[in-house]
Write a protein that holds these residues in place. Structure first.
Motif: not given
Length: 299
Positions: A88, A90, A154, A192, A194, A231-232, A235
């Protein structure tokens, strides 16, 4: 004959966005990348290195790790062990490239990747997890997911594709669902990747202006640029509510794709005691790049 190029990237007006607390205008259609993106892309979001891993060092390390992955797959075939890995992050975080590097020399008959399209009308009427479970590994399989059921934590709530109630219920159900995965003996990993904001902008710009990859640039990417803060928040809530001892989130800083790939593969190999494992070759984790749980998002 219609000569329209169906792969032409979507048009977008210059976007007003806030980056590192500063109001900016970003024109994705301008072939010249702004200086403020170029200068801060690699070190965005507090990335600890100011230079990418050298290509020769990366290729040497990657090949050694890929040999270990072949050993891992042979062990799976001999023992029937199952591996399930979720990726996962962005858009443009490097999920697909990391999966590709991991699976490059593995036998595709028992190592497969799952990247599901949007659900069909039938799937929308099913139990939310049902279409994902259908792709879980059988005996001896190594399965990666390029995005997963965490879409509901998300993309879906940020873009309005699910209701607040569905989002809340999902976060409550996930730990119970993943406890069953662990209880069934599947070796289960959640990564994730990042990504810093300036690096995402750089990668979107590169994607938009490359004749090889402009097909990847989509209206969803444009929406992602303008919804960075949303999105932040999504998350952070997702990691907080679904990080458990039996199904932890492993956070990997991915501004440098090379370092991210090395750390992801190394983490999986260190976690599985397969026949012939060479810990000297795998090496130790770079704790500047990889770690677990919500605290890693604040480091």
């Amino acid at each position: 004959m219609d000569a329209t190029n169906k792969n032409t990237p979507p048009k977008a007006e210059p976007l007003k966005i806030k980056v590192a607390g500063v109001e900016r205008v970003f024109d994705i259609n301008d072939p010249v990348l702004p200086d403020w993106v170029e200068k801060f892309a690699l070190t965005s979001d507090g990335y600890p290195y100011d230079k990418k891993l050298k290509r020769e060092d990366y290729e040497k390390s990657l090949e050694a790790l890929q040999i270990e992955l072949v050993k891992l797959q042979a062990w799976q075939q001999a023992t029937g062990r199952r591996v399930l890995i979720l990726f996962e992050g962005r858009d443009a975080a490097g999920k697909g490239g990391t999966i590709g590097a991991m699976r490059y020399y593995m036998n595709p008959r028992t190592a497969r990747n799952v990247a599901l399209p949007k659900p069909t009308e039938t799937e929308r009427g099913q139990w939310y997890f049902q279409r994902y479970v259908a792709h879980f590994p059988t005996t001896g399989e190594f399965v990666t997911f390029d995005r997963s059921w965490y879409n509901r934590a998300g993309v879906e709530p940020v873009m309005g594709f699910c209701t607040p109630e569905q989002h809340k219920e999902f976060l409550k159900e996930v730990p119970r669902f993943e406890k069953m995965i662990e209880g069934d003996g599947i070796h289960f990993f959640k990564f994730w990747l990042n990504l810093g904001q300036e690096m995402q902008l750089k990668r979107f710009h590169d994607r938009r202006h490359s004749p090889l990859t402009n097909w990847k640039f989509s209206p969803m990417d444009i929406a992602g640029i303008t919804r960075w803060d949303d999105y932040t928040k999504a998350r952070n809530l997702m990691i907080k509510e679904t990080h458990t001892d039996y199904a932890p989130w492993t956070i990997v800083r991915s501004n440098d794709k090379r370092r991210a790939r090395i750390e992801v593969i190394g983490h999986v190999l260190r976690s599985l005691d397969y026949t012939g494992r060479d810990l000297g070759v795998i090496g130790k984790a770079d704790n500047k790049i990889i770690g677990q749980g919500p605290k890693r998002l604040q480091d």
